[in-house]
Write an enzyme that holds these catalytic residues in place. Structure first.
Site, PDB file in Angstrom:
ATOM      1  N   CYS A   1      13.704  10.375   7.511  1.00 41.96           N
ATOM      2  CA  CYS A   1      13.648  10.093   8.950  1.00 41.96           C
ATOM      3  C   CYS A   1      15.039  10.070   9.566  1.00 41.96           C
ATOM      4  O   CYS A   1      15.168  10.013  10.776  1.00 41.96           O
ATOM      5  CB  CYS A   1      12.913   8.798   9.204  1.00 41.96           C
ATOM      6  SG  CYS A   1      13.627   7.469   8.283  1.00 41.96           S
TER       7      CYS A   1
ATOM      8  N   GLU B   1      10.134  15.750  15.166  1.00 43.99           N
ATOM      9  CA  GLU B   1      10.773  15.745  13.848  1.00 43.99           C
ATOM     10  C   GLU B   1      10.147  16.836  12.980  1.00 43.99           C
ATOM     11  O   GLU B   1       8.936  16.817  12.737  1.00 43.99           O
ATOM     12  CB  GLU B   1      10.483  14.359  13.254  1.00 43.99           C
ATOM     13  CG  GLU B   1      11.372  13.900  12.195  1.00 43.99           C
ATOM     14  CD  GLU B   1      11.019  12.483  11.751  1.00 43.99           C
ATOM     15  OE1 GLU B   1       9.838  12.062  11.857  1.00 43.99           O
ATOM     16  OE2 GLU B   1      11.925  11.790  11.287  1.00 43.99           O
TER      17      GLU B   1
ATOM     18  N   GLU C   1       9.575   1.174  10.867  1.00 44.33           N
ATOM     19  CA  GLU C   1      10.657   2.144  10.681  1.00 44.33           C
ATOM     20  C   GLU C   1       9.990   3.509  10.818  1.00 44.33           C
ATOM     21  O   GLU C   1       9.296   3.967   9.915  1.00 44.33           O
ATOM     22  CB  GLU C   1      11.283   1.907   9.308  1.00 44.33           C
ATOM     23  CG  GLU C   1      12.670   2.451   9.190  1.00 44.33           C
ATOM     24  CD  GLU C   1      12.655   3.806   8.559  1.00 44.33           C
ATOM     25  OE1 GLU C   1      12.585   4.784   9.351  1.00 44.33           O
ATOM     26  OE2 GLU C   1      12.701   3.908   7.334  1.00 44.33           O
TER      27      GLU C   1
ATOM     28  N   LYS D   1       0.892  -1.180   0.000  1.00 45.43           N
ATOM     29  CA  LYS D   1       0.000   0.000   0.000  1.00 45.43           C
ATOM     30  C   LYS D   1       0.923   1.221   0.000  1.00 45.43           C
ATOM     31  O   LYS D   1       1.461   1.611   1.026  1.00 45.43           O
ATOM     32  CB  LYS D   1      -0.881  -0.027   1.267  1.00 45.43           C
ATOM     33  CG  LYS D   1      -2.193   0.702   1.159  1.00 45.43           C
ATOM     34  CD  LYS D   1      -2.185   2.203   1.174  1.00 45.43           C
ATOM     35  CE  LYS D   1      -1.608   2.915   2.350  1.00 45.43           C
ATOM     36  NZ  LYS D   1      -1.313   4.343   2.004  1.00 45.43           N
TER      37      LYS D   1
HETATM   38  C1  SIN Z   1      13.444   7.228   5.424  1.00 44.22           C
HETATM   39  O1  SIN Z   1      13.445   8.432   5.494  1.00 44.22           O
HETATM   40  O2  SIN Z   1      12.479   6.580   5.853  1.00 44.22           O
HETATM   41  C2  SIN Z   1      14.580   6.430   4.805  1.00 44.22           C
HETATM   42  C3  SIN Z   1      15.820   7.191   4.622  1.00 44.22           C
HETATM   43  C4  SIN Z   1      16.944   6.367   4.051  1.00 44.22           C
HETATM   44  O3  SIN Z   1      16.746   5.225   3.621  1.00 44.22           O
HETATM   45  O4  SIN Z   1      18.062   6.877   4.025  1.00 44.22           O
END
Ligand code: SIN
Length: 519
Positions: free
Chosen positions: A324, A421, A290, A215
């Protein structure tokens, strides 16, 4: 159980055959011309993929996908929900019987074909990513290489899913450990890496013999669909990879509720991750998450200034701050504070903002208006508590969702911008005195994904790396992601690891076989 996914951060022929010289593209390519070129190559898919068939929503509904740089509508895409999700789960369930029984070598060679096709269509996939996500074309093409690398890596690892033989406790017994695929996987992916976050999940899943329902984010489904088209062309059988998008809540709930789905893997916000984890409890599914980060980037007095500048810029402004693992707090020791902050501010001032198809642009638009408002509100909160804007601090004159790359000084770890964040091009700088203080500030958060340190001391780099409560530490390096290393977080940044040999374990069950009467 599962409220609407908060999107975070939350594909054809080669460049030349399309007759799109890079220079010409960068001189003002419109959404329309790129779309028509992609269409003529067959990679602009707008239906869901269920059981190997491109499928409309059962009620005919569609939703629009927009170019964040211009607001243009790129395409109308099938808006799917519960029925289509259930059909996709059922296809994946039936395909599992066949796919999981192929030899590892057979699965490997099909994955390798997929990798080859992704690389062959690097330019077109890159254009599609820039079009629907906004990142600069060079960065988008870089994402295709990064995304494809997971498929290549797991095509190789497919052949190395080893079991064990355990020395028996009794003379007439033999004890074995088999590793077997978990079954159907539900993969929920974000918009910030429309390709790489899919391949990082689907690569290991397929390598192990699992089948998948993806998805993708409703902001960026086109890249997912193009990648799925290439998967079909590569000989991955119908039903092994399914893609449904539209009503995130209904699709999410269907994945959670189905006993046939044995694993949920998600990249996105911590808030949604917690809901998925709770929802998966009902059917006791395996879960990999994640989630959000709050990365500290610590510059010590003994750092090489040039290395620290390059690394901090890279980690903060990659994808306009929408990853992230982007630095969310820049911690600078007092002895280097003035020098670093002034050089960093100069560099940020010079980052070129614009449409990702324009030559030289390194900062594209943010994904949507909510992202702009979030950056604005965090900056206002910091200013009201004593922070100072050194560079930027507002919407860019280009309009839409373009935002000025920003540096704020005099930030403290209590301000909103240091607690959450920001997911945008905003660099808050925090001054510190000692190594202990830096570690304390860095660890004073519920997140624990990535952290960065800049120092020329080998002893300090070990000491601080060990003390940081983070799953990933960059030492004198701002870009750490690679398919060969484990990616994942401590604390509320998630569960499990993606990429590397460790990423395979997330898709495997361990079976112990005890054989008696063997004397
Ligand atoms: C993400 O922002 O979820 C992944 C970043 C990355 O793979 O470097």
């Amino acid at each position: 159980m599962f409220t609407r996914i908060i999107h975070r951060a939350t594909k054809i022929h080669n460049h030349h055959s399309l007759n799109i010289p890079r220079r010409q593209m960068s001189m003002g390519t419109t959404t329309e011309t790129v779309v028509s070129r992609l269409k003529s190559c067959g990679l602009l898919q707008t239906k869901g993929l269920i059981g190997g068939k491109w499928t409309d929503a059962s009620d005919g509904r569609t939703f629009q996908v927009n170019n964040p740089a211009t607001g243009d509508v790129i395409a109308s895409v099938a808006c799917m929900g519960e029925k289509e999700a259930k059909d996709a789960i059922s296809s994946a369930y039936h395909a599992f019987g066949h796919w999981s029984k192929l030899t590892a070598a057979d699965r490997s060679s099909r994955l390798r074909n997929w990798y080859n096709l992704l690389i062959q269509h690097k330019e077109e996939l890159g254009q599609l990513i820039t079009l629907e996500q906004g990142k600069p074309l060079k960065e988008a093409i870089g994402e295709v290489g990064y995304g494809a690398s997971f498929i290549e890596f797991y095509a190789e690892e497919a052949k190395r899913v080893y079991g064990d033989v355990i020395p028996s406790t009794l003379p007439d017994r033999r004890l074995f450990v088999l590793k077997q695929p978990v079954g159907v996987v539900g993969a929920i992916t974000p918009w910030n890496f429309p390709l790489a976050m899919i391949t990082r999940k689907v690569g290991p899943a397929l390598a192990c013999g699992c089948t998948v329902v993806v998805k993708p984010s409703e902001f960026t489904p086109l890249t997912a669909l193009a990648a799925a088209e290439l998967a079909l062309q590569s000989g991955i059988p119908p039903g092994v990879l399914n893609v449904v998008m539209g009503d995130a809540t209904k699709i999410g709930n269907s994945l959670l509720e189905s006993p046939q789905v044995r694993k949920i893997t998600f990249t996105g916000s911590t808030a949604v991750g917690k809901k998925l984890m709770a929802g998966a409890a009902e059917t006791v599914k395996k879960v990999s998450l994640e989630l959000g980060g709050n990365a500290p980037c610590i510059v010590f007095d003994d750092a090489d200034l040039e290395v620290a500048l390059k690394g901090s810029l890279a980690t903060k402004f990659r994808n306009s701050g929408q990853t992230c693992v982007c630095a969310n707090r820049i911690l600078v020791q007092e002895g280097i504070y003035e020098k670093f902050t002034s050089a960093f501010s100069n560099a940020v001032q010079n980052l070129k903002v614009g449409d990702g198809f324009t030559e030289g642009v390194v900062q594209g638009p943010l994904i949507n208006e909510a992202a702009v408002q979030k950056a604005d509100s965090f900056i206002q909160d910091a200013i009201s508590k004593g922070a100072k804007v050194l560079v930027g601090g507002k919407r860019h004159s280009l309009g839409f969702t373009f935002y000025e790359p920003t540096v704020i000084s005099d930030v403290t770890n209590e301000m909103l911008i240091a607690r959450q964040e920001v997911f945008g091009p905003v660099a808050p700088v925090i001054k510190f005195k000692t190594e202990e203080e830096a570690i304390q500030i860095a660890n004073d958060t519920n997140a624990g994904l990535a952290a960065y340190i800049f120092t020329n001391s080998i002893q300090r780099s070990w000491r601080v790396s060990e003390a940081l409560e983070y799953g990933i530490v960059g030492v004198n390096e701002g870009v750490v992601s690679t398919e060969v290393a484990p990616f994942g977080g401590y604390k509320q940044s998630g569960l499990g690891r993606e990429g590397s040999k460790y990423g395979l374990d997330e898709y495997l069950e361990i079976k112990y076989v005890c054989m008696g009467n063997m004397g």
